[in-house]
Design a protein around this motif. Structure first.
Motif, PDB file in Angstrom:
ATOM      1  N   GLU A 227      -4.033  -7.038  -1.980  1.00 30.32           N
ATOM      2  CA  GLU A 227      -2.855  -6.312  -1.480  1.00 30.32           C
ATOM      3  C   GLU A 227      -3.106  -4.800  -1.489  1.00 30.32           C
ATOM      4  OE1 GLU A 227      -0.177  -7.616  -0.119  1.00 30.32           O
ATOM      5  OE2 GLU A 227      -0.414  -9.717  -0.679  1.00 30.32           O
ATOM      6  N   LYS A 228      -3.661  -4.308  -2.583  1.00 32.99           N
ATOM      7  CA  LYS A 228      -3.968  -2.879  -2.689  1.00 32.99           C
ATOM      8  C   LYS A 228      -5.055  -2.496  -1.685  1.00 32.99           C
ATOM      9  CE  LYS A 228      -3.582   1.210  -4.494  1.00 32.99           C
ATOM     10  NZ  LYS A 228      -2.424   2.031  -4.207  1.00 32.99           N
TER      11      LYS A 228
ATOM     12  N   GLU B 143      -3.497  -1.987   1.635  1.00 35.34           N
ATOM     13  CA  GLU B 143      -2.811  -0.688   1.686  1.00 35.34           C
ATOM     14  C   GLU B 143      -3.803   0.447   1.947  1.00 35.34           C
ATOM     15  OE1 GLU B 143      -0.460   0.068  -1.822  1.00 35.34           O
ATOM     16  OE2 GLU B 143       0.362  -1.977  -1.789  1.00 35.34           O
TER      17      GLU B 143
ATOM     18  N   THR C 247      -5.233   0.383   5.405  1.00 36.31           N
ATOM     19  CA  THR C 247      -4.204   0.911   6.309  1.00 36.31           C
ATOM     20  C   THR C 247      -4.231   2.441   6.296  1.00 36.31           C
ATOM     21  OG1 THR C 247      -2.856  -1.067   6.022  1.00 36.31           O
ATOM     22  CG2 THR C 247      -1.735   0.922   6.832  1.00 36.31           C
TER      23      THR C 247
END
Length: 175
Positions: A46-47, A50, A53
């Motif tokens: 998940e990190k 991020e 992105t």
């Protein structure tokens, strides 16, 4: 600013400023990418997404960030997001071999074998010496029940240097 020299100097200054900003954006993008890779390597998916992105936001031409983010989305079962990232790269660079290979591989995992073959054929058209394209197309053909075609592709992959192809050939009883 009526003189041609002033217009030329103004254009030159704007160009230099644009280049400096682009270089800073690219550097920032690479920093985010490296941090994302660290998170990815420690299963912080998940990190990592991020950070990939942020890398893309800093430099939308950082195709490695798009592809790695897509792959990571696939790992957390966000298959639509994965496909969107690969497709975004293809829209920006229609000759990006690894975007086609990645999207074809993802389609294999979703049992969309005909669509996978289309992407992998395009990758092979762009770079006929890319062993991973043949390797993945072999899996798509296997999924469609074309053992002979699969074995042919894995043999091509092996001849082009894919070390896994020898094992794949043996495990699938190919000649």
């Amino acid at each position: 600013m009526k003189s041609p020299l002033n217009k030329y100097l103004f254009t030159l200054i704007l160009t230099c400023v644009s280049i400096m900003i682009y270089a800073q954006d690219r550097k920032k993008s690479n920093e985010y990418f490296i941090k994302a890779q660290t998170q990815f390597n420690s299963a912080g998916y998940e990190k990592a997404i991020e950070l990939y992105t942020l890398a893309i936001e800093a430099d939308s031409g950082n195709f490695n960030a798009w592809i790695r983010r897509g792959f990571t989305k696939g790992l957390i079962k966000d298959f639509d997001g994965e496909m969107t990232d690969y497709t975004s790269v293809i829209e920006k660079d229609p000759l990006h071999v690894w975007a086609y290979i990645s999207r074809g591989s993802a389609k294999n995992r979703l049992s969309k074998f005909n669509e996978a073959i289309d992407d992998l054929n395009k990758a092979i058209e762009i770079n006929p010496k890319e062993p991973e394209a043949y390797n993945n197309r072999g899996f798509a053909k296997k999924g469609l029940g074309d053992k002979e075609g699969a074995c042919d592709d894995w043999n091509k992959s092996k001849k082009l240097g894919n070390g896994e192809a020898k094992i794949i050939l043996k495990n699938n009883y190919c000649k």
